[in-house]
Scaffold this active site. Structure first.
Site, PDB file in Angstrom:
ATOM      1  N   LEU A  91     -46.466   0.009  79.169  1.00  0.00           N
ATOM      2  CA  LEU A  91     -47.724  -0.129  79.056  1.00  0.00           C
ATOM      3  C   LEU A  91     -48.080  -0.065  77.386  1.00  0.00           C
ATOM      4  CD1 LEU A  91     -49.729   1.230  81.837  1.00  0.00           C
ATOM      5  CD2 LEU A  91     -49.746  -1.165  81.450  1.00  0.00           C
ATOM      6  N   GLY A  92     -47.401   0.933  76.941  1.00  0.00           N
ATOM      7  CA  GLY A  92     -47.585   1.368  75.482  1.00  0.00           C
ATOM      8  C   GLY A  92     -46.952   2.908  75.131  1.00  0.00           C
ATOM      9  N   GLY A 143     -48.064   6.350  73.151  1.00  0.00           N
ATOM     10  CA  GLY A 143     -48.865   6.920  72.234  1.00  0.00           C
ATOM     11  C   GLY A 143     -48.355   7.971  71.771  1.00  0.00           C
ATOM     12  N   GLY A 144     -49.240   9.154  71.389  1.00  0.00           N
ATOM     13  CA  GLY A 144     -48.656  10.343  70.677  1.00  0.00           C
ATOM     14  C   GLY A 144     -48.107  11.389  71.679  1.00  0.00           C
ATOM     15  N   PHE A 145     -48.365  11.060  73.139  1.00  0.00           N
ATOM     16  CA  PHE A 145     -47.575  12.146  73.774  1.00  0.00           C
ATOM     17  C   PHE A 145     -46.428  11.372  74.540  1.00  0.00           C
ATOM     18  CE2 PHE A 145     -52.077  13.229  74.091  1.00  0.00           C
ATOM     19  CZ  PHE A 145     -51.990  14.529  73.804  1.00  0.00           C
ATOM     20  N   GLY A 146     -46.108  10.103  74.365  1.00  0.00           N
ATOM     21  CA  GLY A 146     -44.952   9.511  74.871  1.00  0.00           C
ATOM     22  C   GLY A 146     -45.611   8.073  75.394  1.00  0.00           C
ATOM     23  N   ARG A 147     -44.408   7.677  76.234  1.00  0.00           N
ATOM     24  CA  ARG A 147     -44.615   6.193  76.772  1.00  0.00           C
ATOM     25  C   ARG A 147     -45.426   6.458  78.019  1.00  0.00           C
ATOM     26  NH1 ARG A 147     -38.453   3.618  75.474  1.00  0.00           N
ATOM     27  NH2 ARG A 147     -38.867   3.741  73.084  1.00  0.00           N
ATOM     28  N   LYS A 189     -47.097   8.427  82.711  1.00  0.00           N
ATOM     29  CA  LYS A 189     -46.900   9.228  81.320  1.00  0.00           C
ATOM     30  C   LYS A 189     -45.762  10.033  81.117  1.00  0.00           C
ATOM     31  CE  LYS A 189     -50.413   9.276  78.425  1.00  0.00           C
ATOM     32  NZ  LYS A 189     -51.640   9.329  77.768  1.00  0.00           N
ATOM     33  N   ASP A 211     -60.228  13.821  71.265  1.00  0.00           N
ATOM     34  CA  ASP A 211     -59.068  12.549  71.016  1.00  0.00           C
ATOM     35  C   ASP A 211     -59.972  11.443  71.545  1.00  0.00           C
ATOM     36  OD1 ASP A 211     -57.205  11.473  69.860  1.00  0.00           O
ATOM     37  OD2 ASP A 211     -55.897  11.830  71.607  1.00  0.00           O
TER      38      ASP A 211
HETATM   39  N1  LIG Z   1     -54.221   4.968  83.106  1.00  0.00           N
HETATM   40  C1  LIG Z   1     -53.675   4.052  82.620  1.00  0.00           C
HETATM   41  N2  LIG Z   1     -53.869   2.953  83.022  1.00  0.00           N
HETATM   42  C2  LIG Z   1     -53.591   1.697  82.368  1.00  0.00           C
HETATM   43  N3  LIG Z   1     -52.978   1.785  81.203  1.00  0.00           N
HETATM   44  C3  LIG Z   1     -52.755   2.937  80.605  1.00  0.00           C
HETATM   45  C4  LIG Z   1     -53.405   4.193  81.127  1.00  0.00           C
HETATM   46  N4  LIG Z   1     -52.968   5.160  80.218  1.00  0.00           N
HETATM   47  C5  LIG Z   1     -52.544   4.666  79.188  1.00  0.00           C
HETATM   48  N5  LIG Z   1     -52.435   3.278  79.298  1.00  0.00           N
HETATM   49  C6  LIG Z   1     -51.944   2.564  78.141  1.00  0.00           C
HETATM   50  O1  LIG Z   1     -50.854   2.877  77.694  1.00  0.00           O
HETATM   51  C7  LIG Z   1     -50.581   2.719  76.597  1.00  0.00           C
HETATM   52  C8  LIG Z   1     -50.400   4.042  75.832  1.00  0.00           C
HETATM   53  O2  LIG Z   1     -51.402   5.121  75.959  1.00  0.00           O
HETATM   54  P1  LIG Z   1     -51.616   6.346  75.296  1.00  0.00           P
HETATM   55  O3  LIG Z   1     -52.937   6.970  75.997  1.00  0.00           O
HETATM   56  O4  LIG Z   1     -50.303   7.083  75.805  1.00  0.00           O
HETATM   57  O5  LIG Z   1     -51.757   6.161  73.980  1.00  0.00           O
HETATM   58  P2  LIG Z   1     -52.879   5.728  72.918  1.00  0.00           P
HETATM   59  O6  LIG Z   1     -54.010   6.054  73.517  1.00  0.00           O
HETATM   60  O7  LIG Z   1     -52.342   4.347  72.550  1.00  0.00           O
HETATM   61  O8  LIG Z   1     -52.531   6.827  71.780  1.00  0.00           O
HETATM   62  P3  LIG Z   1     -52.650   8.427  71.621  1.00  0.00           P
HETATM   63  O9  LIG Z   1     -51.753   8.843  72.691  1.00  0.00           O
HETATM   64  O10 LIG Z   1     -52.834   8.769  70.453  1.00  0.00           O
HETATM   65  O11 LIG Z   1     -54.116   8.550  72.499  1.00  0.00           O
HETATM   66  C9  LIG Z   1     -52.028   2.307  76.039  1.00  0.00           C
HETATM   67  O12 LIG Z   1     -52.028   1.054  75.558  1.00  0.00           O
HETATM   68  C10 LIG Z   1     -52.779   2.471  77.008  1.00  0.00           C
HETATM   69  O13 LIG Z   1     -54.044   1.447  77.141  1.00  0.00           O
END
Ligand SMILES: Nc1ncnc2c1ncn2[C@@H]1O[C@H](COP(=O)(O)OP(=O)(O)OP(=O)(O)O)[C@@H](O)[C@H]1O
Length: 701
Positions: A72-73, A75-79, A95, A193
């Protein structure tokens, strides 16, 4: 190092498995946390929340071995991967925490358990976790609609831009989630955050906050690469005190919330390096505009095509500007922001959002800020209001100079003092007869509770009757269309043709349930409602409609900003509040427990009588005629009160009839209140007289 940690964790797991692990009907392990594993778990613990423990293989299967197509993407914590749990078919977001800065197992487990306790419809739910070898994974509910950031800035070509009300609803939902973290859990959780990418939306744009409470799981501080990317990500959202190196507080979250609200209003990114230098930082760009209300319309996202009311925009900008104050203490409480947004997110048929009742806030600064904008000329840009409404709102603030505004503020402050004192007294009363329990969680539970069984509320869970609870109830009782709903309810709503109606029903259900959890005398409305099953829905609808009328009349009155009328408005407000609560209280007469019932009557009598005195005292001297009208209304309420006394009849049937009669009287009292708002006072008098004639005393009278 990892090998050293692993046995430590597994031995803990074994211990847990001995004491706390259970296998559910799906054959999955469920971890029931040991009581008081860590200090903050102990403090938050109200009931044990099951957290599933997954093994790595289960999650690998769910995510097709962490295949790229499931990503899905990052972020700061990982994939983050999308997955489907084989055992239940549930969609999840997995996550996979980054490996640098690995946390001790105890620490990780404690954080996870702590996180799992945070449950609110506007928070992404943690379902479980995996700590297998050096793997640390968190399993969340999957939110299907993407993030707010995607919807605001990364629109697909065929996607319609979000309209104004949807944006306000998203802001309101996010505020509810934040309010839960700040005000409903103990100790409060500072989000740290909050940003557009952390607000996920479901298929109906229902917002859910993610990544809350994860900061303790962040990789170690020694990781400069990680830190720099996180700082970059949150840059633009972080409060000035963060840059100063001061401690973050809940007010730092309020600042970040202000940035998100500004993004929703303007459609501009918090940081946009593609813009000219002086526009790259959204807050810096907006600050000078905040000081010049005439420029507010220029701030709005061009994609909205001016489809919003000026008043709605002005008030949303006013809230935003308060959240973005440099000084943390000058920022509002998120609970006040939430209340204000609950009104701004209500759509009306004529396209004008409901005015924010300025007396609904815990902190008067919010009332004052919004009152400045409530009297602005509100000719909507696109959908023109009816002529009368234009007239009612047409007292323009443009002509007011600063001195006049100051005088107005002073007056408002003085007039609010009485109401706030009264509210504080009520609140402290309420506070004293209830434990400070986690109210929000209970609200959620209440919603899920079927109507018929709501009278048998969990006696162990007393509703927190804090100021905030009162405010919530105020907003809800004023027909808040946007309500909490569980995932299942969301799905139901999706498939339901009458989604709007079901929403309203769930709101009134919530309000009713709310009363059921209340220890005050009004908490026993069920038996009365059950007297006339067939008419129950109709009757409820009537009450709702009356409330709407009263509310809209009130809104109209609010907007007429002459000094005399402000005074009058206040007296109306007070009357409405008292009569409204009288109604709730009288509704509650038929308790199953007869002794309790008698107590309730006593308390009701007391409340109604004091309402009478309060209303009497509000009437100004020059309003003798109107006062007479009010007196008549109060007499009706008073008579209703007498009838309430008669409820404890031995004969059940007779009692039922009495309730019916009481309802009719209260009903007519409510109708009379509507007449208070008539511009023409003569008309009002006339309307009161025939009502007096219509009054039929009960047998007891
Ligand atoms: N519960 C979820 N359901 C659907 N998509 C999710 C969920 N959690 C995260 N995502 C998607 O996964 C991707 C990565 O999310 P993540 O929260 O790790 O990073 P971020 O919000 O982009 O950055 P950061 O970690 O800096 O907050 C994003 O595109 C987010 O929309």
């Amino acid at each position: 190092m990892i090998m050293n940690c692993f046995p430590c964790f597994t031995s803990r797991k074994r211990r847990n498995s001995h004491n706390n692990n259970e296998t559910n009907e799906n054959g999955e392990h469920e971890f029931r946390p040991p009581v008081a594993t860590t200090k903050h778990i102990q403090e938050r613990e109200t009931e044990q929340t099951p957290v599933k423990i997954f093994n790595f293989r289960e999650l690998a299967t769910a995510t097709k071995n962490f295949r790229q197509e499931c990503l899905l993407g990052e972020g700061g914590f990982g994939r983050v991967y999308k997955g489907t749990l084989q055992s239940t078919g549930q969609l999840v977001a997995v996550k996979q925490l980054d490996k640098h800065g690995r946390h001790g197992n105890k620490e990780f487990q404690a954080e996870v358990l702590s996180l799992a306790k945070l449950e609110h419809p506007n928070l992404v739910k943690l379902i479980g976790y995996c700590a297998d070898g050096d793997q640390r994974l968190l399993v969340f509910e999957y939110v299907s609609g993407g993030s707010l950031q995607d919807h605001l800035y990364e629109q697909k070509p065929n996607q319609k831009p979000m309209d104004w009300i949807t944006r306000m609803k998203i802001a309101f939902g996010a505020a509810q989630g934040l309010d839960y973290l700040h005000d409903k859990v103990n100790p409060p959780v500072i989000y740290r955050d909050l940003k557009a990418s952390n607000i996920l939306l479901d298929a109906e744009f229902y917002p859910k906050l993610c990544d809350f409470g994860l900061h303790n799981l962040e990789p170690g501080t020694g990781d400069s690469l990680f830190l720099s990317s996180r700082v970059m990500d949150t840059y633009g959202y972080s409060a000035p005190e963060y840059a100063r190196g001061d401690d973050l507080t809940v007010k730092s979250d309020v600042y970040s919330f202000g940035v998100v609200l500004l993004e929703l209003i303007t459609g501009r990114r918090a940081i946009d390096t593609t813009k000219p230098n002086d526009e790259q930082n959204l807050v810096a760009w907006a600050q000078p505009i905040f000081r010049d209300p005439k420029r507010y319309p220029d701030m709005a996202d061009p994609l909205l095509r001016k489809n919003f009311s000026e008043r709605g925009l002005n008030q949303a900008v006013a809230i935003t500007s308060m959240c973005l104050q440099e000084e943390p203490t000058a920022r509002p409480l998120i609970s006040d922001v939430m209340v204000a947004l609950s009104f701004l997110s209500m759509s009306t048929e004529d396209g004008i959002p409901t005015a924010v009742p300025i007396l609904s806030f815990r902190d008067k600064s919010m009332s004052i800020a919004l009152s400045r904008h409530s009297s602005c000329s509100v000719t909507p840009f696109s959908s023109l209001p009816r002529k009368e409404e234009e007239d009612a709102f047409s007292v323009s603030s443009d002509s007011e100079d600063e001195d006049e505004e100051q005088v107005k503020d002073e007056e408002l402050r003085r007039s609010q003092k009485t109401v706030l004192e009264e509210k504080t007294a009520t609140d402290s009363d309420n506070e004293s007869d209830s434990n400070s329990k986690n109210g929000q969680k209970e609200q959620h539970t209440q919603l899920e509770k079927p109507r018929s069984s709501s009278s048998s509320s969990d006696s162990g869970s007393k509703k927190r009757r804090s100021n905030n609870g009162e405010i919530n109830a105020t907003a809800q009782s004023l027909k808040m269309k946007y309500s909490y709903s569980s995932e299942e309810e969301d799905n139901e709503r999706l498939s339901s043709k009458n989604s709007c109606k079901s929403n309203e029903e769930s709101t009134s259900l919530q309000y009713d349930s709310d009363r059921d959890h209340d220890d005050s005398p009004r908490n026993t409305s069920r038996p009365i409602n059950s007297i006339s099953h067939d008419d129950e829905d109709e009757e409820e609808e009537n009450h709702e409609t009356q409330l709407q009328h009263i509310h809209s009349s009130k809104s109209e009155v609010q907007s007429v900003s002459s000094d005399d009328e402000e005074e009058e408005e206040e007296s109306h407000e007070t009357q409405i509040q008292h009569i409204h609560s009288s109604k709730s209280k009288v509704q509650s007469v038929s308790s199953d427990d007869e002794d309790e019932e008698e107590d309730n009557h006593e308390t009701q009598l007391h409340h109604i009588q004091s309402a009478k005195f309060e209303v009497q005292s509000v009437s100004s001297d020059d309003e003798d005629e109107e006062k007479e009208g009010h007196e008549t209304q109060l007499q009706h309420i008073h008579s209703s009160k007498s009838e309430v006394q008669s409820v404890s009849s031995d004969d059940e049937d007779e009692e039922a009839e009495n309730h019916e009669t009481q309802f009719q009287h209260i009903h007519s009292s409510k109708s009379e209140v509507q007449s208070v708002f008539s511009d023409d006072e003569d008309e009002e008098e006339e309307s009161n007289e025939p009502e007096e004639e219509k009054y039929i005393p009960s047998d007891q009278d």
